[in-house]
Design a protein around this motif. Structure first.
Motif, short mmCIF file in Angstrom:
data_model
loop_
_atom_site.label_atom_id
_atom_site.label_comp_id
_atom_site.label_asym_id
_atom_site.label_seq_id
_atom_site.Cartn_x
_atom_site.Cartn_y
_atom_site.Cartn_z
N THR A 148 -4.10 -5.95 -2.43
CA THR A 148 -3.44 -4.71 -2.02
C THR A 148 -2.63 -4.12 -3.17
N PHE A 154 -7.42 1.75 2.52
CA PHE A 154 -6.78 0.48 2.16
C PHE A 154 -6.05 -0.11 3.37
N ILE A 196 0.83 -1.21 0.00
CA ILE A 196 0.00 0.00 0.00
C ILE A 196 0.86 1.25 0.00
N SER A 255 -3.95 -0.62 -4.62
CA SER A 255 -3.07 0.50 -4.30
C SER A 255 -2.38 1.07 -5.53
#
Length: 433
Positions: free
Chosen positions: A144, A190, A103, A148
């Motif tokens: 992720t 996130f 992230i 991201s």
């Protein structure tokens, strides 16, 4: 011919051209030419020449190839590896542990590359093998990374915000600054999702073997300093009014080249490869923008945008109803086209509707980019999904399933900036003019 029939005819022609594999830029130009020749009396040749020339020497557009070149230089240097290494000691004990490297690594690299695909490829190349080896669940590794990496479209300097600014004649500097707080908000969403998953199921996240002293963390953080200087130099120059986005982009290229050479991993051959890659990407985007500009002018001569805006106004739709309809429209469109194409295809038609109901075009640009981010992780043409599939060889539907929670978080982000528009507008308003 009635306006609805004209619209359906031109839309059908555009879909047919795109489906047959014709370049997006050429498809836009051909549809614009058809609109002029068939549904207006305007001199098509003169309009093509004046539109292409008028939009091809835009000073604001100069920032585009420079920011792309900056990202390409960093992509080929050791700085991306240094960034990953510098983050690990600080995130090893956080809920979710090293998944946060995906992230925050994507967020930092997005701020210096401006490209969603480059972010997914660079961070994924480092993180996926390492996290898989350590036993992290595949769904969270892929999710992720896919989610991201979309931050490359929003966190400045963003290529797609430059495209939107040029296409709609909005201030690119203000758009860049407007993207900062929404970008931080999405990073928080996130990271919060990963932390909640880790708290709900502690066995999901493998235990960490290494321990890092405070001194080791500080030593590792030195690797983050060059990237921090680059981000601070570029964004600070724009926000402080010291440089235009184009000037800041030139500064970014110089700083990126110096830092890449200082890392000891850069060469003339790599610099040449970066220049060629940036040239190809910039030419592709510039051609699409020229085609979109011509289509926009052509639509103006047919009267479609004006009549469509009047029709929407007569329907007395609330702002919320219009935004819900546009969100669904952009998500569906984004399933088949890349983000830049979505923006240049639709702005000439959508902006009259948006301004007719009183929506701030600056706010709408950030809203549009977040919705386009959602389309980057939706099949069948989610660019981030293709990049990750190329990296891992995993079936694209499995990657899409892993990315779905982050799709919902992006949707939550759209809701939050709609309910609290100050998230977008507060920093640009503090900038002044």
């Amino acid at each position: 011919m009635s306006d609805p029939l004209i619209g359906v005819t031109l839309l059908g022609l555009l879909i047919a051209l795109l489906a047959s594999g014709v370049w997006v830029a050429l498809s836009l130009s051909l549809v614009g030419l058809a609109g002029l020749v068939l549904f207006s009396n305007a001199p098509s040749g003169l309009i093509i020449a004046s539109t292409f020339w008028g939009h091809s020497h835009s000073w604001a557009l100069t920032a585009l190839p420079l920011f792309i070149l900056m990202g390409e230089i960093l992509l080929r240097s050791r700085m991306s590896d240094d960034m990953f290494t510098g983050l690990v000691p600080w995130l090893a004990r956080a809920p979710g542990r090293l998944l946060h490297v995906n992230i925050f690594g994507c967020a930092i690299f997005a701020a210096v590359s401006g490209s969603s695909a480059a972010t997914a490829a660079t961070i994924g190349r480092m993180s996926v093998p390492e996290l898989t080896k350590r036993g992290y669940p595949e769904s969270l590794i892929l999710g992720t990374l896919a989610g991201s990496a979309t931050l490359g479209l929003l966190i400045p300097p963003s290529i797609i915000l430059i495209v939107y600014g040029v296409a709609t004649e909005q201030s690119i500097a203000r758009l860049f600054v407007a993207g900062i707080l929404p970008g931080i908000m999405l990073i928080g969403l996130f990271a919060g999702y990963v932390a909640v998953r880790a708290w709900m199921n502690p066995n999901l996240i493998p235990p960490i073997d290494e321990t890092f002293s405070f001194k080791e963390k500080i030593m590792a953080s030195r690797r983050l300093v060059p990237v921090a200087l680059l981000i601070g130099g570029v964004i600070g120059a724009i926000y402080g009014g010291l440089a235009s986005p184009t000037d800041a982009a030139a500064l970014g290229v110089v700083l990126a080249t110096i830092l890449a050479c200082a890392s000891g991993s850069f060469s003339w051959a790599l610099f040449g490869a970066a220049v060629m890659s940036a040239t190809r990407t910039s030419c592709m985007i510039a051609l699409i923008l020229l085609g979109a500009a011509f289509l926009s002018v052509s639509m103006g001569f047919t009267g479609l945008p004006r009549n469509l805006a009047a029709w929407i106004s007569d329907m007395n739709l609330s702002v919320t109803a219009l935004l819900v309809a546009l969100t669904l429209f952009f998500i569906v469109l984004g399933c088949f086209l890349d983000g830049i194409s979505v923006i240049v295809l639709t702005t000439s038609i959508i902006m009259p509707m948006v301004t007719a109901v009183g929506i701030d075009p600056l706010w709408f640009g950030i809203y549009l980019v977040i919705v386009v981010e959602m389309s980057q992780i939706t099949p069948p043409v989610g660019f981030n999904l293709f990049v990750i599939q190329g990296l891992t060889g995993i079936d694209i539907l499995r990657i899409a399933k892993a990315a779905f929670p982050f799709f919902l978080l992006l949707l939550l982000g759209v809701v939050l900036i709609t309910v609290f528009p100050q998230i977008v507008t507060v920093l640009p308003n503090m900038m002044g003019n």
